[in-house]
Design an enzyme around this catalytic site. Structure first.
Site, PDB file in Angstrom:
ATOM      1  N   LEU A 231       0.850  -1.196   0.000  1.00 50.76           N
ATOM      2  CA  LEU A 231       0.000   0.000   0.000  1.00 50.76           C
ATOM      3  C   LEU A 231       0.875   1.231   0.000  1.00 50.76           C
ATOM      4  O   LEU A 231       1.782   1.335   0.835  1.00 50.76           O
ATOM      5  CB  LEU A 231      -0.830   0.058   1.299  1.00 50.76           C
ATOM      6  CG  LEU A 231      -1.884  -1.013   1.558  1.00 50.76           C
ATOM      7  CD1 LEU A 231      -2.406  -0.869   2.992  1.00 50.76           C
ATOM      8  CD2 LEU A 231      -3.023  -0.872   0.565  1.00 50.76           C
ATOM      9  N   HIS A 232       0.621   2.155  -0.896  1.00 49.95           N
ATOM     10  CA  HIS A 232       1.306   3.446  -0.784  1.00 49.95           C
ATOM     11  C   HIS A 232       0.551   4.607  -1.407  1.00 49.95           C
ATOM     12  O   HIS A 232       0.991   5.743  -1.334  1.00 49.95           O
ATOM     13  CB  HIS A 232       2.725   3.373  -1.378  1.00 49.95           C
ATOM     14  CG  HIS A 232       2.747   3.207  -2.865  1.00 49.95           C
ATOM     15  ND1 HIS A 232       2.628   1.988  -3.466  1.00 49.95           N
ATOM     16  CD2 HIS A 232       2.858   4.107  -3.861  1.00 49.95           C
ATOM     17  CE1 HIS A 232       2.671   2.135  -4.787  1.00 49.95           C
ATOM     18  NE2 HIS A 232       2.809   3.416  -5.051  1.00 49.95           N
TER      19      HIS A 232
END
Ligand code: UD1
Ligand code: UDP
Length: 383
Positions: free
Chosen positions: A210-211
């Site tokens: 996730l980013h």
């Protein structure tokens, strides 16, 4: 002599430029300068990839670093301008959709230098994504639009780009994967994480990355994703190499209790890891039972690896991964994520197909197109 300059800056750029650098090196009449913007600077997001991918050290590093979009983009533009003036390349190559991409392209065209955009034409149709802005602007000012999947050709045509500027070349990030898959299998990451059972198999596990700001800057969204993954992570560990932006926010929002541990090789729950090197991450994904991600590149890599992928976003700019591959765009609603994950875990995976031209030969097509263009454009310099 042909003189080219490429600009990279953030993690996904390095896999895209590596096969191109390798291809350019085959031509004695091509001189090439590799510039690193410094957008990513930690070894875990940058330096380690040069070793993993056998990339030469950049000729220059602009050390632009982190900052607001305006500050980061401006720092890269200020840094690259004198280099472009001095080196005076016939063409600048930019890859992907990060701030380094638009900053370099914009600076080059204003100096009258033509730009080739690799991975042109992708569209999420979501202008709240910084990458969508970068994609559209870079495409609008590039001369050669080198496209990874068929949707990109349709998008560019729809935007009125002349057909002679658009080239469906395939996916250069997949060149990188195909070249490194065997090497990645020799990595010791599966043993380190305690999931290798014997020489031919692993116990089931998942992978999470996730980013995207829309996911990790919003406490409710981030919490919802982590809680959904936690629900099935008791059945199989989910390895989570955490981007620094995400790690800071997990701490800031008090979400550390959602993470498990990797202690003594008996991993359970969501297992936090530092960002992994390319070969280790490829090895981990290759054997995963399920991958959950908001990454662009990981959607493409799982398609080729045939590993089921859930994209935790409301859209994708890479529809070929859904049409041909293993990707499902499930959004960020926790119930929907959980239902989709459980459905994958309950059945045997169905076979996936590679999108057209994701065949490991994209870099050679790109370099051939650039050479031919420069030969026609300024016959004295090439050939
Ligand atoms: C950037 C790209 C994104 C890409 C991602 C790949 C833009 C707008 N975003 O997002 O499209 O998917 O890279 O990973 O270009 N940080 C560090 N160490 C580093 C670099 C960054 O700790 O070496 C931290 C800093 O707190 C920084 C934050 O990460 O503020 C965000 O970095 P930035 O490059 O602005 O964006 P990414 O989220 O990495
Ligand atoms: N990747 C990696 N280690 C990690 C996470 C990702 O090597 O811990 C690789 C991944 O295999 C892919 C690229 O980084 O090649 C994708 O980059 P990222 O997800 O940061 O950016 P995006 O593709 O979303 O722009």
């Amino acid at each position: 002599m042909i003189r080219l300059l490429s600009v990279v800056g953030a993690r996904p750029n390095f896999m895209k430029i590596a096969p191109i650098v390798e291809e350019l090196n085959k031509f004695p009449d091509i001189e090439h300068c590799l510039v690193h913007s410094g957008q990513h600077y930690d070894d875990l997001l940058s330096g380690n990839f040069f070793a993993d991918l056998n990339l030469p050290k950049p000729d220059m590093n602009l050390q632009a670093g982190s900052g607001s979009h305006a500050v980061q983009t401006a720092e890269i533009m200020k840094g690259i301008e004198p280099i472009l003036r001095d080196y005076n390349p016939q063409m600048v190559l930019v890859v992907g959709d990060v701030n380094s991409t638009i900053a370099a392209a914009l600076t080059a065209v204003k100096l009258g230098i033509k730009v080739a955009h690799i991975e042109a034409g992708l569209r999420s149709f979501d202008m709240t994504m910084p990458e969508e802005i970068n994609r559209k602007l870079t495409d609008a000012i590039s001369t050669l639009l080198l496209v990874s999947e068929e949707s990109g050709v349709a998008n560019l045509k729809h935007e009125g780009v002349p057909a002679e500027q658009i080239f469906l070349v395939g996916n250069v990030m997949i060149d990188c994967l195909l070249r490194n898959r065997e090497l990645a299998r020799k990595s010791s990451i599966l043993d380190k994480l305690g999931v290798r059972q014997n020489s031919s198999g692993c116990r089931p596990y998942g992978v999470l990355t996730l980013h995207r700001p829309s996911n990790v800057e919003n406490p409710k969204t981030l919490q919802g994703i982590l809680s959904a993954v936690n629900c099935f992570a008791e059945e199989l560990p989910v390895f989570f190499p955490i981007h620094p932006r995400t790690r800071k926010n997990i701490e800031r929002f008090g979400l550390l209790p959602y993470l498990g541990s990797a202690a003594s090789g008996k991993s359970t729950g969501i297992v936090p890891l530092d960002p992994l090197g390319y070969l280790e991450f490829l090895s981990l994904n290759d054997c995963a039972r399920i991958v959950l991600t908001d990454s662009g590149g990981v959607q493409e890599e799982t398609t080729v690896l045939g590993v089921p992928c859930l994209t935790l976003r409301e859209n994708t700019e890479r529809p070929a991964t859904v049409l041909h591959g293993t990707n499902q765009v499930v959004g960020v609603d926790p119930d929907r994520i959980l239902a989709a994950a459980q459905s994958i875990l309950q059945k045997t995976s169905s076979p996936s197909r590679c999108p057209p031209l994701w065949d490991g030969k994209t870099a050679s097509r790109i370099v051939a197109i650039i050479r031919e263009y420069l030969q026609r454009d300024s016959p004295g310099v090439a050939g």
